[in-house]
Design a protein around this motif. Structure first.
Motif, PDB file in Angstrom:
ATOM      1  N   LEU A  99     -12.362   4.515  43.265  1.00 14.39           N
ATOM      2  CA  LEU A  99     -11.875   4.648  41.888  1.00 14.39           C
ATOM      3  C   LEU A  99     -12.933   5.270  40.999  1.00 14.39           C
ATOM      4  O   LEU A  99     -12.625   6.147  40.168  1.00 14.39           O
ATOM      5  N   LEU A 100     -14.191   4.863  41.162  1.00 12.02           N
ATOM      6  CA  LEU A 100     -15.283   5.435  40.365  1.00 12.02           C
ATOM      7  C   LEU A 100     -15.448   6.924  40.662  1.00 12.02           C
ATOM      8  O   LEU A 100     -15.670   7.731  39.746  1.00 12.02           O
ATOM      9  N   HIS A 101     -15.330   7.286  41.938  1.00 12.20           N
ATOM     10  CA  HIS A 101     -15.420   8.701  42.326  1.00 12.20           C
ATOM     11  C   HIS A 101     -14.293   9.506  41.699  1.00 12.20           C
ATOM     12  O   HIS A 101     -14.502  10.634  41.223  1.00 12.20           O
ATOM     13  N   LEU A 102     -13.091   8.918  41.681  1.00 11.82           N
ATOM     14  CA  LEU A 102     -11.948   9.600  41.076  1.00 11.82           C
ATOM     15  C   LEU A 102     -12.148   9.789  39.569  1.00 11.82           C
ATOM     16  O   LEU A 102     -11.862  10.859  39.022  1.00 11.82           O
ATOM     17  N   LEU A 103     -12.674   8.775  38.894  1.00 17.71           N
ATOM     18  CA  LEU A 103     -12.837   8.837  37.450  1.00 17.71           C
ATOM     19  C   LEU A 103     -13.896   9.855  37.033  1.00 17.71           C
ATOM     20  O   LEU A 103     -13.737  10.545  36.019  1.00 17.71           O
ATOM     21  N   ILE A 104     -14.968   9.972  37.816  1.00 22.16           N
ATOM     22  CA  ILE A 104     -16.070  10.833  37.397  1.00 22.16           C
ATOM     23  C   ILE A 104     -15.909  12.271  37.878  1.00 22.16           C
ATOM     24  O   ILE A 104     -16.349  13.217  37.228  1.00 22.16           O
ATOM     25  N   THR A 105     -15.263  12.470  39.039  1.00 27.18           N
ATOM     26  CA  THR A 105     -15.132  13.825  39.597  1.00 27.18           C
ATOM     27  C   THR A 105     -13.738  14.396  39.430  1.00 27.18           C
ATOM     28  O   THR A 105     -13.553  15.607  39.568  1.00 27.18           O
ATOM     29  N   LYS A 106     -12.758  13.517  39.164  1.00 27.37           N
ATOM     30  CA  LYS A 106     -11.338  13.891  39.056  1.00 27.37           C
ATOM     31  C   LYS A 106     -10.792  14.457  40.368  1.00 27.37           C
ATOM     32  O   LYS A 106      -9.753  15.122  40.380  1.00 27.37           O
ATOM     33  N   LYS A 107     -11.505  14.218  41.494  1.00 22.80           N
ATOM     34  CA  LYS A 107     -11.019  14.606  42.815  1.00 22.80           C
ATOM     35  C   LYS A 107     -10.180  13.444  43.343  1.00 22.80           C
ATOM     36  O   LYS A 107     -10.718  12.431  43.797  1.00 22.80           O
ATOM     37  N   ILE A 135      -2.164  12.268  46.898  1.00 23.95           N
ATOM     38  CA  ILE A 135      -2.838  12.438  45.614  1.00 23.95           C
ATOM     39  C   ILE A 135      -2.760  11.117  44.870  1.00 23.95           C
ATOM     40  O   ILE A 135      -1.679  10.576  44.651  1.00 23.95           O
ATOM     41  N   ILE A 136      -3.920  10.575  44.480  1.00 25.48           N
ATOM     42  CA  ILE A 136      -3.989   9.301  43.774  1.00 25.48           C
ATOM     43  C   ILE A 136      -3.863   9.553  42.276  1.00 25.48           C
ATOM     44  O   ILE A 136      -4.628  10.331  41.697  1.00 25.48           O
ATOM     45  N   GLN A 137      -2.894   8.911  41.643  1.00 20.84           N
ATOM     46  CA  GLN A 137      -2.666   9.105  40.216  1.00 20.84           C
ATOM     47  C   GLN A 137      -3.831   8.612  39.369  1.00 20.84           C
ATOM     48  O   GLN A 137      -4.224   9.248  38.395  1.00 20.84           O
ATOM     49  N   GLY A 138      -4.366   7.428  39.713  1.00 22.60           N
ATOM     50  CA  GLY A 138      -5.453   6.854  38.932  1.00 22.60           C
ATOM     51  C   GLY A 138      -4.940   5.877  37.893  1.00 22.60           C
ATOM     52  O   GLY A 138      -3.761   5.527  37.850  1.00 22.60           O
ATOM     53  N   LEU A 139      -5.834   5.448  37.006  1.00 26.93           N
ATOM     54  CA  LEU A 139      -5.481   4.463  35.995  1.00 26.93           C
ATOM     55  C   LEU A 139      -4.888   5.074  34.740  1.00 26.93           C
ATOM     56  O   LEU A 139      -4.027   4.492  34.095  1.00 26.93           O
ATOM     57  N   SER A 140      -5.365   6.258  34.365  1.00 25.03           N
ATOM     58  CA  SER A 140      -4.909   6.856  33.110  1.00 25.03           C
ATOM     59  C   SER A 140      -4.964   8.369  33.197  1.00 25.03           C
ATOM     60  O   SER A 140      -5.838   8.942  33.856  1.00 25.03           O
ATOM     61  N   ASP A 141      -3.997   9.008  32.531  1.00 24.10           N
ATOM     62  CA  ASP A 141      -3.975  10.470  32.460  1.00 24.10           C
ATOM     63  C   ASP A 141      -4.718  10.999  31.232  1.00 24.10           C
ATOM     64  O   ASP A 141      -4.848  12.209  31.063  1.00 24.10           O
ATOM     65  N   ILE A 142      -5.179  10.121  30.380  1.00 27.29           N
ATOM     66  CA  ILE A 142      -5.853  10.535  29.142  1.00 27.29           C
ATOM     67  C   ILE A 142      -7.311  10.865  29.452  1.00 27.29           C
ATOM     68  O   ILE A 142      -8.077   9.981  29.863  1.00 27.29           O
ATOM     69  N   PRO A 143      -7.750  12.111  29.272  1.00 30.04           N
ATOM     70  CA  PRO A 143      -9.121  12.511  29.624  1.00 30.04           C
ATOM     71  C   PRO A 143     -10.190  11.705  28.890  1.00 30.04           C
ATOM     72  O   PRO A 143     -11.252  11.417  29.452  1.00 30.04           O
ATOM     73  N   LEU A 178     -13.671   4.178  31.199  1.00 28.21           N
ATOM     74  CA  LEU A 178     -13.205   3.418  32.349  1.00 28.21           C
ATOM     75  C   LEU A 178     -14.232   3.442  33.481  1.00 28.21           C
ATOM     76  O   LEU A 178     -14.432   2.433  34.167  1.00 28.21           O
ATOM     77  N   PHE A 179     -14.872   4.587  33.666  1.00 29.88           N
ATOM     78  CA  PHE A 179     -15.915   4.695  34.704  1.00 29.88           C
ATOM     79  C   PHE A 179     -17.057   3.729  34.419  1.00 29.88           C
ATOM     80  O   PHE A 179     -17.509   3.000  35.309  1.00 29.88           O
ATOM     81  N   VAL A 180     -17.522   3.700  33.173  1.00 32.43           N
ATOM     82  CA  VAL A 180     -18.626   2.811  32.799  1.00 32.43           C
ATOM     83  C   VAL A 180     -18.212   1.347  32.975  1.00 32.43           C
ATOM     84  O   VAL A 180     -18.968   0.533  33.499  1.00 32.43           O
ATOM     85  N   LEU A 181     -16.993   1.031  32.532  1.00 29.33           N
ATOM     86  CA  LEU A 181     -16.498  -0.346  32.631  1.00 29.33           C
ATOM     87  C   LEU A 181     -16.445  -0.822  34.072  1.00 29.33           C
ATOM     88  O   LEU A 181     -16.973  -1.897  34.413  1.00 29.33           O
TER      89      LEU A 181
END
Length: 292
Positions: A81-89, A13-21, A27-30
């Motif tokens: 990373l973009l997929h994780l940010l937009i889908t949260k998968k 499970i990848i944590q990602g960059l931030s837990d703040i929804p 972040l996705f746009v950036l």
């Protein structure tokens, strides 16, 4: 009685960059803008060099291959990373994680070796211009490029093999935004001594020697430039390699902050910050190198 063999994890499970929804969409746009900028800039560089016969010189051939590496390394990390940010998968298979780490390490090795080859190219051009055609012939240039790719590809195999044999039964959560060595070592419940020793050996044999060769080349280059009596001549000579030197400084400073500083005070947040800067500032520096 034969002990029971426990299988390793099948996915992480990848944590990602931030837990703040609220930060996920910005972040996705950036990172989408950054990714498109990197891909577009490097494709422009690649095709300009490809279709312009005046640019079929060793320096631009090296730069063309750096563009290929930038596209590959960025595409290895940022789309996931973009997929994780937009889908949260945020799940990745064990094999997928090992593959992502292998390509990350091998492409990084390719990049630093190519930059070293470019510094040698500048050294010959400035310090020994009369023999430039023979010392940097098409055959020698192709050999340097091939050696750079081979060193990166082969040098990364040991890391992935050893890390894939570690046990991750206690936790599946990688506190990062992609699969990379340090977070996986922190996650493992096995003895990581062999991996850490291999990291130091590879770092000494490859990365440090690459940096040392680049440093030696620029010592000779700067020494030769300072011997030029004309101020205009010194400025012209230095301007030819200033962009490459800037690119080298950016990448090695980032590498130093990312890996050397971790040995004394490791911080996951800092690791994420510098890892993201590697994928953003590195390719941007090469685009700057071409434009200058």
């Amino acid at each position: 009685m034969v002990p029971e063999i426990q299988e390793n994890v099948s996915e992480f499970i990848i944590q990602g960059l931030s837990d703040i929804p609220e930060l996920q969409l910005p972040l996705f746009v950036l990172f989408l803008i950054i990714y498109l900028f990197i891909i577009t800039g490097n494709l422009i560089i690649f095709f300009i060099i490809l279709f312009s016969s005046d640019l079929h010189t060793p320096m631009y051939k090296f730069l063309q291959n750096l563009s290929i590496i930038d596209i590959s390394s960025t595409s290895n990390v940022l789309p996931a990373l973009l997929h994780l940010l937009i889908t949260k998968k945020n799940k990745i298979t064990f094999f997928g994680c090992m593959a992502q780490m292998y390509f990350y390490l091998s492409l990084a090795g390719n990049e630093y070796f190519l930059l070293t080859a470019m510094s040698y190219d500048w050294y010959v051009a400035i310090c020994d211009p009369l023999h430039y055609i023979t010392r940097m012939s098409e055959k020698h240039c192709a050999w340097l490029i091939s050696a750079s790719y081979c060193a990166g590809v082969v040098g990364s195999v040991g890391h992935v093999v050893l890390i894939s044999k570690l046990s991750y039964r206690n936790s599946h959560l990688i506190d990062h935004f992609f699969c990379v060595v340090i977070p996986l070592l922190k996650l493992s419940c096995s003895d990581t001594f062999n991996v850490e020793m291999l990291t130091y050996v590879i770092g000494t044999l490859f990365t440090f020697n690459s940096f040392l060769l680049t440093l030696i080349s620029y010592i000779y280059i700067i020494s030769t430039i300072l011997k030029i009596q004309s101020t205009h001549g010194r400025q012209k000579a230095f301007s030819t390699c200033a962009s490459h030197l800037t690119c080298v400084i950016i990448l090695y400073m980032t590498l130093f902050c990312l890996y050397v500083c971790e040995t004394t005070s490791y911080s996951l947040d800092r690791d994420k910050l510098f890892s993201s800067s590697v994928h953003c500032s590195g390719p941007s520096a090469k685009i700057l190198l071409f434009t200058l």
